[in-house]
Design an enzyme around this catalytic site. Structure first.
Site, mmCIF file in Angstrom:
data_model
loop_
_atom_site.group_PDB
_atom_site.id
_atom_site.type_symbol
_atom_site.label_atom_id
_atom_site.label_comp_id
_atom_site.label_asym_id
_atom_site.label_seq_id
_atom_site.Cartn_x
_atom_site.Cartn_y
_atom_site.Cartn_z
ATOM 1 N N TYR A 1 -1.793 -0.952 10.536
ATOM 2 C CA TYR A 1 -1.813 -1.296 9.112
ATOM 3 C C TYR A 1 -0.539 -0.810 8.416
ATOM 4 O O TYR A 1 0.112 -1.561 7.693
ATOM 5 C CB TYR A 1 -3.044 -0.680 8.457
ATOM 6 C CG TYR A 1 -3.181 -0.973 6.985
ATOM 7 C CD1 TYR A 1 -3.543 -2.241 6.546
ATOM 8 C CD2 TYR A 1 -2.956 0.017 6.028
ATOM 9 C CE1 TYR A 1 -3.683 -2.514 5.192
ATOM 10 C CE2 TYR A 1 -3.092 -0.241 4.678
ATOM 11 C CZ TYR A 1 -3.450 -1.517 4.265
ATOM 12 O OH TYR A 1 -3.575 -1.788 2.923
ATOM 13 N N SER B 1 0.851 -1.187 0.000
ATOM 14 C CA SER B 1 0.000 0.000 0.000
ATOM 15 C C SER B 1 0.883 1.232 0.000
ATOM 16 O O SER B 1 2.054 1.172 0.403
ATOM 17 C CB SER B 1 -0.892 -0.005 1.251
ATOM 18 O OG SER B 1 -1.501 1.258 1.440
#
Length: 328
Positions: A212, A199
């Protein structure tokens, strides 16, 4: 109108044209040394992608997190490219749905029935057996796409440690365990491509995404190290860092207590489609790109700003944290 009058009227136009010619010559002289190599590189890359695409039919592609979102979209693009797709995720019913959807597609060229395998990345001890089962289906895996993962929407101070552990286990340790289980067979065959779906938050951390972002930063580091180690063994490694994609990721994200977030973020709802992202991933993979950011200009600017002017980046993130609190 007399001839002399016509000449006087047209003279300025001719002079202006000459000025433009000089401007074009100057711009051409400056831009050509840059533009020509870029055009040639682009043409070379397109020819490489076209050549590699012809080799895709029959390749075995294992996709984790294939029951929805980006994983499902990736299953579609690789299936339509003639690959032998292995679908892996926890939800068997959804995997079967994806398999049926693929079988219903009209494909030009070869098409192979997809295979469904249950996989829970949090169950680390079960991953070696899963890998052996996946390899046994077609006697090997040519492309491993590590897409499975989970997100978090929570303040670091209030996030239960169990949530941090779960996110790190699924996003990092589970992915690493599967990669290590598949690697020996690729090394033995001296061919294979390992892809990590990270990401943008694996490159720049955002507020309220600590667990995350940490897991994706770890995945980025692992992929960079692995790429160098296996290059001499004939293996390729690509790390993809998408920005916001319009999927169920934010809805399924965990809160500070481990409960489901249950709603779609505004930024996620405005993200690119999973199909567009999957298509870019396929083209980048065929072009043998090693580290790819798939996002809008704002995310890319943030990435460079983090390195070029850290104080400004940190200030922006502080303002973002405050605005996030006000929105909630």
């Amino acid at each position: 109108m007399a001839y002399d009058t016509v000449g006087k009227c047209t003279a300025p136009s001719e002079g202006g044209s000459g000025d433009w010619n000089i401007l074009y010559w100057i711009l051409g002289t400056i831009c050509m040394p840059v533009a020509v190599p870029l055009v040639l590189i682009n043409l070379w890359r397109r020819s490489l992608v076209a050549k590699q695409r012809k080799s895709l039919p029959g390749k075995v592609v294992l996709i984790t997190g294939a029951s929805s979102g980006l994983g499902e979209a990736l299953a579609h693009v690789f299936y339509k490219a003639g690959c032998k797709v292995i679908l892996a995720a926890r939800r068997i019913e959804e995997l079967e749905r994806v398999r049926k959807d693929l079988m219903a597609l009209e494909v030009v060229g070869p098409a192979y029935p997809p295979t469904v395998l249950p996989l829970d990345l949090a169950e680390l001890n079960a991953i070696p057996k899963f890998a052996n089962d996946a390899i046994a289906i077609h006697n090997g895996v040519d492309i491993l796409i590590n897409n499975g993962g989970i997100s978090v929407r929570a303040e670091a101070i209030s996030t239960a440690l169990d949530v941090d552990l779960k996110v790190m286990t699924v996003n990092y340790f589970g992915t690493v365990a599967l990669t290590k289980a598949i690697l020996p067979s690729m090394v033995k065959r001296q061919t294979g491509h390992i892809c990590f779906i990270s990401s943008v938050q694996g490159k720049i951390a955002l507020p309220y995404r600590s667990a995350y972002s940490a897991s994706k930063h770890a995945l980025q580091a692992f992929s960079d190290s692995l790429r160098a180690e296996v290059a001499a063994k004939g293996l390729k490694v690509t790390c993809f860092s998408p920005g916001y994609i319009k999927t169920q990721l934010s809805i399924n994200a965990l809160t500070a207590t481990g409960q489901k977030h249950g709603k779609m973020d505004k930024a996620t709802s405005k993200g690119m489609s999973a199909e567009e992202c999957a298509t870019i991933i396929l083209k980048s993979l065929l072009g043998n790109e090693k580290d790819v950011i798939i996002s809008d200009l704002q995310a890319k600017a943030g990435f460079w700003l983090r390195f070029i002017c850290p104080p400004l980046y940190f200030w922006i993130m502080e303002k973002r944290a405050l605005s996030t609190v006000k929105e909630e």
